[in-house]
Design a protein around this motif. Structure first.
Motif, PDB file in Angstrom:
ATOM      1  N   ASP A  93     -11.174  19.705 -25.362  1.00 16.87           N
ATOM      2  CA  ASP A  93     -12.063  18.624 -25.801  1.00 16.87           C
ATOM      3  C   ASP A  93     -12.466  18.755 -27.267  1.00 16.87           C
ATOM      4  OD1 ASP A  93     -13.486  20.932 -25.253  1.00 16.87           O
ATOM      5  OD2 ASP A  93     -15.251  19.887 -24.490  1.00 16.87           O
ATOM      6  N   ASP A  94     -11.737  19.557 -28.022  1.00 23.45           N
ATOM      7  CA  ASP A  94     -11.994  19.730 -29.451  1.00 23.45           C
ATOM      8  C   ASP A  94     -11.095  18.788 -30.234  1.00 23.45           C
ATOM      9  OD1 ASP A  94     -12.480  20.764 -32.056  1.00 23.45           O
ATOM     10  OD2 ASP A  94     -10.803  22.167 -31.808  1.00 23.45           O
ATOM     11  N   PRO A  95     -11.656  17.879 -31.029  1.00 23.34           N
ATOM     12  CA  PRO A  95     -10.828  16.939 -31.781  1.00 23.34           C
ATOM     13  C   PRO A  95      -9.802  17.612 -32.683  1.00 23.34           C
ATOM     14  CG  PRO A  95     -13.097  16.183 -31.753  1.00 23.34           C
ATOM     15  CD  PRO A  95     -13.094  17.562 -31.155  1.00 23.34           C
ATOM     16  N   TYR A  96     -10.186  18.716 -33.322  1.00 25.91           N
ATOM     17  CA  TYR A  96      -9.253  19.390 -34.221  1.00 25.91           C
ATOM     18  C   TYR A  96      -8.091  20.010 -33.450  1.00 25.91           C
ATOM     19  CZ  TYR A  96     -13.048  18.672 -37.521  1.00 25.91           C
ATOM     20  OH  TYR A  96     -14.022  18.095 -38.298  1.00 25.91           O
ATOM     21  N   SER A  97      -8.360  20.482 -32.231  1.00 28.98           N
ATOM     22  CA  SER A  97      -7.284  20.991 -31.388  1.00 28.98           C
ATOM     23  C   SER A  97      -6.335  19.873 -30.982  1.00 28.98           C
ATOM     24  CB  SER A  97      -7.868  21.649 -30.129  1.00 28.98           C
ATOM     25  OG  SER A  97      -8.550  22.843 -30.427  1.00 28.98           O
ATOM     26  N   GLN A  98      -6.888  18.670 -30.753  1.00 24.42           N
ATOM     27  CA  GLN A  98      -6.057  17.527 -30.376  1.00 24.42           C
ATOM     28  C   GLN A  98      -5.038  17.224 -31.470  1.00 24.42           C
ATOM     29  OE1 GLN A  98      -6.604  12.815 -29.265  1.00 24.42           O
ATOM     30  NE2 GLN A  98      -8.375  14.143 -29.034  1.00 24.42           N
ATOM     31  N   LEU A  99      -5.409  17.444 -32.739  1.00 23.24           N
ATOM     32  CA  LEU A  99      -4.466  17.264 -33.841  1.00 23.24           C
ATOM     33  C   LEU A  99      -3.532  18.467 -33.974  1.00 23.24           C
ATOM     34  CD1 LEU A  99      -6.707  15.695 -36.654  1.00 23.24           C
ATOM     35  CD2 LEU A  99      -5.366  14.544 -34.884  1.00 23.24           C
ATOM     36  N   ALA A 100      -4.094  19.666 -33.908  1.00 19.86           N
ATOM     37  CA  ALA A 100      -3.298  20.875 -34.162  1.00 19.86           C
ATOM     38  C   ALA A 100      -2.164  21.040 -33.160  1.00 19.86           C
ATOM     39  CB  ALA A 100      -4.202  22.103 -34.148  1.00 19.86           C
ATOM     40  N   THR A 123     -13.782  10.864 -23.763  1.00 18.96           N
ATOM     41  CA  THR A 123     -15.059  10.704 -23.046  1.00 18.96           C
ATOM     42  C   THR A 123     -14.940  11.293 -21.648  1.00 18.96           C
ATOM     43  OG1 THR A 123     -14.371   8.491 -22.296  1.00 18.96           O
ATOM     44  CG2 THR A 123     -15.695   8.621 -24.319  1.00 18.96           C
ATOM     45  N   ALA A 124     -14.111  12.305 -21.503  1.00 22.83           N
ATOM     46  CA  ALA A 124     -13.818  12.878 -20.192  1.00 22.83           C
ATOM     47  C   ALA A 124     -15.045  13.556 -19.591  1.00 22.83           C
ATOM     48  CB  ALA A 124     -12.676  13.885 -20.308  1.00 22.83           C
ATOM     49  N   THR A 125     -15.149  13.516 -18.288  1.00 24.35           N
ATOM     50  CA  THR A 125     -16.240  14.171 -17.575  1.00 24.35           C
ATOM     51  C   THR A 125     -16.002  15.678 -17.527  1.00 24.35           C
ATOM     52  OG1 THR A 125     -15.106  14.013 -15.452  1.00 24.35           O
ATOM     53  CG2 THR A 125     -16.513  12.133 -16.113  1.00 24.35           C
ATOM     54  N   PRO A 126     -17.069  16.476 -17.298  1.00 23.40           N
ATOM     55  CA  PRO A 126     -16.884  17.936 -17.163  1.00 23.40           C
ATOM     56  C   PRO A 126     -15.875  18.298 -16.075  1.00 23.40           C
ATOM     57  CG  PRO A 126     -19.210  17.407 -17.430  1.00 23.40           C
ATOM     58  CD  PRO A 126     -18.492  16.099 -17.277  1.00 23.40           C
ATOM     59  N   ALA A 182      -8.260  19.771 -16.388  1.00 23.43           N
ATOM     60  CA  ALA A 182      -7.321  19.836 -17.504  1.00 23.43           C
ATOM     61  C   ALA A 182      -7.054  21.285 -17.911  1.00 23.43           C
ATOM     62  CB  ALA A 182      -7.860  19.042 -18.682  1.00 23.43           C
ATOM     63  N   ARG A 183      -8.093  22.094 -17.935  1.00 27.35           N
ATOM     64  CA  ARG A 183      -7.924  23.503 -18.302  1.00 27.35           C
ATOM     65  C   ARG A 183      -7.055  24.228 -17.277  1.00 27.35           C
ATOM     66  NH1 ARG A 183     -13.867  23.007 -19.054  1.00 27.35           N
ATOM     67  NH2 ARG A 183     -14.182  22.423 -21.244  1.00 27.35           N
ATOM     68  N   ARG A 184      -7.272  23.957 -16.017  1.00 28.72           N
ATOM     69  CA  ARG A 184      -6.453  24.594 -14.974  1.00 28.72           C
ATOM     70  C   ARG A 184      -4.991  24.185 -15.117  1.00 28.72           C
ATOM     71  NH1 ARG A 184      -8.817  23.128  -9.423  1.00 28.72           N
ATOM     72  NH2 ARG A 184      -7.245  24.638  -8.690  1.00 28.72           N
ATOM     73  N   VAL A 185      -4.759  22.919 -15.454  1.00 31.53           N
ATOM     74  CA  VAL A 185      -3.388  22.447 -15.667  1.00 31.53           C
ATOM     75  C   VAL A 185      -2.729  23.213 -16.811  1.00 31.53           C
ATOM     76  CG1 VAL A 185      -2.026  20.486 -16.508  1.00 31.53           C
ATOM     77  CG2 VAL A 185      -3.731  20.150 -14.702  1.00 31.53           C
ATOM     78  N   LEU A 186      -3.477  23.419 -17.890  1.00 35.43           N
ATOM     79  CA  LEU A 186      -2.911  24.096 -19.055  1.00 35.43           C
ATOM     80  C   LEU A 186      -2.792  25.601 -18.855  1.00 35.43           C
ATOM     81  CD1 LEU A 186      -4.592  22.124 -21.985  1.00 35.43           C
ATOM     82  CD2 LEU A 186      -2.296  21.874 -21.028  1.00 35.43           C
ATOM     83  N   LEU A 187      -3.473  26.136 -17.856  1.00 42.04           N
ATOM     84  CA  LEU A 187      -3.369  27.566 -17.543  1.00 42.04           C
ATOM     85  C   LEU A 187      -2.322  27.838 -16.462  1.00 42.04           C
ATOM     86  CD1 LEU A 187      -7.157  28.535 -17.567  1.00 42.04           C
ATOM     87  CD2 LEU A 187      -5.416  29.292 -19.196  1.00 42.04           C
ATOM     88  N   ALA A 188      -1.548  26.809 -16.112  1.00 40.71           N
ATOM     89  CA  ALA A 188      -0.595  26.940 -15.006  1.00 40.71           C
ATOM     90  C   ALA A 188       0.700  27.640 -15.393  1.00 40.71           C
ATOM     91  CB  ALA A 188      -0.287  25.562 -14.426  1.00 40.71           C
ATOM     92  N   LEU A 199      -6.822  12.604 -20.794  1.00 40.92           N
ATOM     93  CA  LEU A 199      -8.245  12.768 -21.108  1.00 40.92           C
ATOM     94  C   LEU A 199      -8.744  11.619 -21.981  1.00 40.92           C
ATOM     95  CD1 LEU A 199      -8.415  16.616 -21.780  1.00 40.92           C
ATOM     96  CD2 LEU A 199      -9.304  15.382 -19.797  1.00 40.92           C
ATOM     97  N   ARG A 200      -7.928  11.194 -22.938  1.00 38.70           N
ATOM     98  CA  ARG A 200      -8.344  10.082 -23.786  1.00 38.70           C
ATOM     99  C   ARG A 200      -8.553   8.815 -22.967  1.00 38.70           C
ATOM    100  NH1 ARG A 200      -4.461  12.267 -27.609  1.00 38.70           N
ATOM    101  NH2 ARG A 200      -2.907  10.706 -26.997  1.00 38.70           N
ATOM    102  N   GLU A 201      -7.745   8.668 -21.901  1.00 39.05           N
ATOM    103  CA  GLU A 201      -7.885   7.507 -21.025  1.00 39.05           C
ATOM    104  C   GLU A 201      -8.888   7.749 -19.908  1.00 39.05           C
ATOM    105  OE1 GLU A 201      -3.887   6.906 -19.718  1.00 39.05           O
ATOM    106  OE2 GLU A 201      -3.203   6.053 -21.630  1.00 39.05           O
ATOM    107  N   ASN A 202      -9.435   8.979 -19.870  1.00 35.79           N
ATOM    108  CA  ASN A 202     -10.393   9.372 -18.834  1.00 35.79           C
ATOM    109  C   ASN A 202      -9.808   9.090 -17.439  1.00 35.79           C
ATOM    110  OD1 ASN A 202     -12.785  10.573 -18.065  1.00 35.79           O
ATOM    111  ND2 ASN A 202     -13.958   8.663 -18.079  1.00 35.79           N
ATOM    112  N   SER A 203      -8.525   9.415 -17.290  1.00 37.45           N
ATOM    113  CA  SER A 203      -7.785   9.062 -16.079  1.00 37.45           C
ATOM    114  C   SER A 203      -7.580  10.286 -15.192  1.00 37.45           C
ATOM    115  CB  SER A 203      -6.429   8.452 -16.448  1.00 37.45           C
ATOM    116  OG  SER A 203      -5.655   8.234 -15.293  1.00 37.45           O
TER     117      SER A 203
END
Length: 444
Positions: A48-55, A112-115, A121-127, A145-149
């Motif tokens: 959820d860090d904007p700079y990470s979204q770019l990096a 605008t994703a919920t907690p 999302a974190r669990r998905v990326l730790l898979a 996450l951007r679509e809050n879907s």
């Protein structure tokens, strides 16, 4: 106090010493070779860090160019003490990343994703998976996450074996602690053998280091993994002048790097500069983490070398020397030398180790700015400037920024207020100046 300042200044000089950095690089490479380790780059990502979204959008290009082992490390949060008011930071980061992304050809949309969605999302990326898989999956997750879907994220999760919530939390905490131990506090950070590189703004320094080590792949794409493109300016109107407010601080290394480019900005365009200096953050009660201070000094040294600005021979003016320096600012400004005075002071304390508390040192600064020392003594140590400085701070905060250097273009009939924070965003205020003047030219 003088002993404390002497010791603190010595430590600051040590952290900013490029010869020390270069020696550490040599030792790190020798140790890496002795241990038979690959060129491993750690990348700390926060979903959820904007700079990470770019990096993260640069990872695939980085891997295509360099023979490195990229190890992603997911983190859930920055180190709290290093962030001044998380809410303000989040608002600023979102706004800034939206502004800079188009210049790098990157995609960005505010999240605008919920907690609960962030946790999934974190669990998905730790898979699991390699760096290329992580880069691809992270961008898919970012879209969801951007679509809050939740449906889109659940579809990705359904193809994976996710870690349990408990295992995910343990991994996130381990990565948080690793980043802390290695000396940083934010997401979007690259780490290689003792040095940190922040997001797309500093990735080119990592690439230069990797190039020097001979890790660029044969037939690798030319250039950097991400590169900023300047817009093509339309004809600039000379019939109007713009006002730019400049909020500097005399204890800011990054402000020190900004003076020459701000002066160039005012020479290049029809711009009237309004000086609005502020007290340093720590003198305004904002706490600072030691790791943050060390990183800023080392990062400033890299930037100073690139810009050709003297930096590192430091005499720290924190405290009473700052108050004394500001007591002369209104008078210097009245003489038409406000900018020259602030610039001379900055050069003296950040590049020449001048004791600005002593009358001898301060006289050197005053006279370098083209001012009369005898007249200066008549204004020394007055407190008439304090209310003005407080107003400057409040106006800077109202503009959305709490740090320096900040530059602001006030709102006009045709454009809203535009604020940038940081010496590495001077290019962005220039782009807005060009846009406004070009728009004026088009209306004539």
């Amino acid at each position: 106090m003088s002993l404390v300042r002497t010791l603190r200044s010595a430590m600051m000089r040590r952290y900013a010493d490029p010869s020390r950095r270069d020696a550490q690089r040599v030792l790190a490479e020798q140790k890496r070779q002795q241990q038979g380790r690959p060129h491993e780059v750690l990348y700390f990502h926060q979903v959820d860090d904007p700079y990470s979204q770019l990096a993260v959008q640069a990872l695939t290009a980085l891997l295509a160019r360099y023979d490195i082992e990229l190890t992603p490390k997911l983190v859930a949060r920055p180190t709290p003490i290093a962030i001044h008011e998380q809410r303000l930071w989040d608002q600023w980061a979102t706004r800034e990343c939206a502004a800079i992304a188009p210049f790098y050809g990157l995609q960005f949309t505010a999240m605008t994703a919920t907690p609960e969605l962030l946790a999934l999302a974190r669990r998905v990326l730790l898979a699991g998976g390699d760096a290329c898989t992580f880069a691809e999956r992270t961008q898919q997750v970012s879209v969801a996450l951007r679509e809050n879907s939740r449906a889109a994220l659940a579809a990705i999760a359904a193809t994976l074996t996710l870690p349990t919530e408990a295992a995910s939390e343990r991994c996130l905490e381990e990565n948080f602690q690793l980043r802390h131990q290695l000396g940083h506090y934010l997401g979007a950070m690259f780490y290689y053998e003792g040095e940190w590189y922040w997001g797309i703004d500093r990735l080119h320094y990592l690439e230069a280091r990797l190039d020097a080590l001979g890790t660029r792949r044969i037939n690798a794409p030319a250039g950097h993994s991400v590169a900023r493109q300047r817009s093509t300016p339309a004809p600039v109107s000379t019939s109007q002048r713009l006002k730019v407010e400049f909020f500097p601080s005399l204890r800011s290394p990054y402000t020190h790097l900004s003076y020459e480019r701000v002066a160039t900005l005012c020479q290049r365009y029809p711009v009237d500069l309004i000086l609005r200096p502020v007290l340093p953050m720590m003198m305004r009660g904002v706490k600072a983490d030691r790791r943050k201070g060390v990183y800023i000094l080392q990062d400033t040294q890299r930037e100073a070398e690139t810009l050709g600005i003297a930096f590192g021979n430091i005499w720290d003016p924190f405290g009473k020397p700052i108050l004394r320096a500001y007591s002369l600012f209104p008078w210097a400004r009245d003489q038409g030398k406000g900018f020259e005075y602030l610039h001379a002071y900055s050069q003296a304390v950040w590049g020449e180790r001048v004791n600005a508390w002593s009358l001898t040192g301060l006289r050197q600064i005053v006279e370098r700015a083209g001012l009369d020392w005898i007249e200066a003594l008549k204004h020394l140590d007055n407190r008439d400037w304090e209310s003005e400085m407080e107003t400057n701070v409040q106006d800077m905060i109202a503009a959305g920024s709490w740090g320096v250097p900040t530059l602001r273009l006030p709102a006009t009939e045709h454009a809203p207020e535009f604020t940038v924070w940081g010496q590495d965003r001077i290019w962005l205020i220039e782009e807005e100046i060009i846009r406004r003047l070009s728009g004026a030219a088009a209306r004539i």
